[in-house]
Scaffold this active site. Structure first.
Site, PDB file in Angstrom:
ATOM      1  CD1 TRP A   1      -2.019  11.060  10.959  1.00  0.00           C
ATOM      2  CD2 TRP A   1      -4.076  10.258  11.298  1.00  0.00           C
ATOM      3  NE1 TRP A   1      -2.419  11.452  12.217  1.00  0.00           N
ATOM      4  CE2 TRP A   1      -3.691  10.979  12.449  1.00  0.00           C
ATOM      5  CE3 TRP A   1      -5.333   9.650  11.283  1.00  0.00           C
ATOM      6  CZ2 TRP A   1      -4.502  11.112  13.567  1.00  0.00           C
ATOM      7  CZ3 TRP A   1      -6.153   9.786  12.393  1.00  0.00           C
ATOM      8  CH2 TRP A   1      -5.743  10.511  13.525  1.00  0.00           C
ATOM      9  CG  HIS A   2      -1.830   4.440  11.696  1.00  0.00           C
ATOM     10  ND1 HIS A   2      -2.914   3.857  11.083  1.00  0.00           N
ATOM     11  CD2 HIS A   2      -0.730   3.850  11.145  1.00  0.00           C
ATOM     12  CE1 HIS A   2      -2.506   2.970  10.208  1.00  0.00           C
ATOM     13  NE2 HIS A   2      -1.183   2.952  10.216  1.00  0.00           N
TER      14      HIS A   2
ATOM     15  CB  ALA B   1      -6.680   2.150   5.310  1.00  0.00           C
ATOM     16  CB  ILE B   2      -6.714  -3.452   4.474  1.00  0.00           C
ATOM     17  CG1 ILE B   2      -7.978  -3.535   5.328  1.00  0.00           C
ATOM     18  CG2 ILE B   2      -5.937  -4.770   4.542  1.00  0.00           C
ATOM     19  CD1 ILE B   2      -8.952  -4.607   4.895  1.00  0.00           C
TER      20      ILE B   2
ATOM     21  CB  ILE C   1       1.389   7.896   2.462  1.00  0.00           C
ATOM     22  CG1 ILE C   1       1.739   8.609   3.770  1.00  0.00           C
ATOM     23  CG2 ILE C   1       0.444   8.736   1.605  1.00  0.00           C
ATOM     24  CD1 ILE C   1       2.593   9.851   3.575  1.00  0.00           C
TER      25      ILE C   1
ATOM     26  CB  CYS D   1      -4.785   4.921   0.167  1.00  0.00           C
ATOM     27  SG  CYS D   1      -5.152   4.456   1.869  1.00  0.00           S
TER      28      CYS D   1
ATOM     29  N   GLY E   1       0.805  -1.207   0.000  1.00  0.00           N
ATOM     30  CA  GLY E   1       0.000   0.000   0.000  1.00  0.00           C
ATOM     31  C   GLY E   1       0.843   1.264   0.000  1.00  0.00           C
TER      32      GLY E   1
END
Length: 312
Positions: free
Chosen positions: A79-80, A201-202, A77, A232, A75
């Protein structure tokens, strides 16, 4: 699959720094490969951090040079941060590994989780993760400045040279950067634009037949963090959260047991089979006699429909 063990690494004030969690993933991964622990899912929140998968390009990173952690998952970029439930399922899969099937199982669990809270979500053809579908393009507000949800959606003609009047420059101009052109293009405002928007997102990695990394599920984060990157690598859609879509506050602690229930139901009951490799004879000319070998044909599969809903 074997029984799934959950480990809560930390939430809220005890959110876990990304590098610390990554190190714990490596430790559990090695133990799972050695059959010292069962299949394990780490659940947690992170403090704010941008992470970039192997396919990330420079133009998708923050324009102001904000640090980004480069990681070994697939995948691009993302954000977390606070308000986002992160899960790292570390599972042993049969070989040859079917990565797509593993991703589909994670998507199914998250689609079912959203449904339990009253939100219908889907897959989108060619894009991993869990999505809230927008209105068909023809039914959206005209691209001429019609106000919607407090935004003036002026994706106006003339903002990019050579773009036809009424055209969305994100699609019509390869050099157009939506991050430089105001909130009407921001990923966090995709819901107000009635565009497709990603709820979860995965991004995974499989090493030695054991999975790493996993999913991030937006419960109630500050989604404006996504506006500093191209999430993403997708410029013509955005991001959303469970709380935003339902119009009420939902906490990560409420979502954790629901995610656990569906992950356990889907992953423990799954009977993953090795990826089938079909081989066909190939006649090769050499300096000597013609000899026959085999090769794996190149095959690409795609969902039959744009939106693929998980079965109930």
């Amino acid at each position: 699959m074997s029984e799934l063990r959950y480990v809560h690494l930390g939430f809220g004030a005890e959110a876990v720094e990304y590098e610390e969690a990554w190190q714990e993933q490596r430790r559990v991964h090695a133990a799972r490969f050695a059959d010292e622990v069962p299949d394990t899912c780490l659940l947690l929140e992170h403090p704010p951090v941008y992470t970039a998968g192997r396919r990330t390009v420079d133009s998708e990173r923050p324009l102001d040079g904000t640090p980004v952690v480069d990681v070994d998952r697939g995948g691009k970029i993302t954000w977390h941060g606070p308000g986002q439930l992160v899960g790292y399922p570390i599972l042993k899969l049969p070989r040859p590994v079917d990565v797509v099937a593993h991703v589909r199982r994670l998507e199914d669990a998250l689609i079912r989780t959203a449904a339990d809270f009253g939100l219908e979500t889907s897959r989108v053809e060619g894009r991993s993760g869990v999505w809230v579908l927008g209105d068909p393009v023809a039914e959206r507000a005209p691209l001429g400045g019609s106000p919607l949800g407090g935004l003036s959606l002026d994706l106006a003609p003339g903002t990019a040279p050579g773009v036809a009047p009424g055209a969305d420059p994100r699609l019509a101009d390869e050099e157009f950067d939506p991050r430089l052109n105001g909130p009407e293009y921001a990923p966090s405002n995709a819901g107000q634009r009635r565009e497709d928007r990603k709820l979860a997102a995965i991004g995974i990695r499989v090493a030695k037949g054991v999975t790493m990394h996993g999913f991030s599920f937006n419960v109630n984060p500050d989604n404006t963090w996504f506006d500093r990157i191209v999430p993403c690598g997708i410029r013509d859609a955005g991001v959303t959260s469970l709380s935003y879509e339902l119009g009420r506050g939902i906490t990560v602690s409420e979502v954790v047991p629901v995610v656990e229930k569906h992950l356990r139901d889907i992953l423990e009951r799954a009977e993953p089979a090795p990826r089938v490799i079909e081989r066909e004879p190939v006649r090769e000319a050499t300096d000597g006699p013609v000899r026959e070998t085999t090769r794996e044909p190149v095959r690409e599969t795609a969902p039959a429909a744009r939106a693929l809903k998980a079965s109930a």
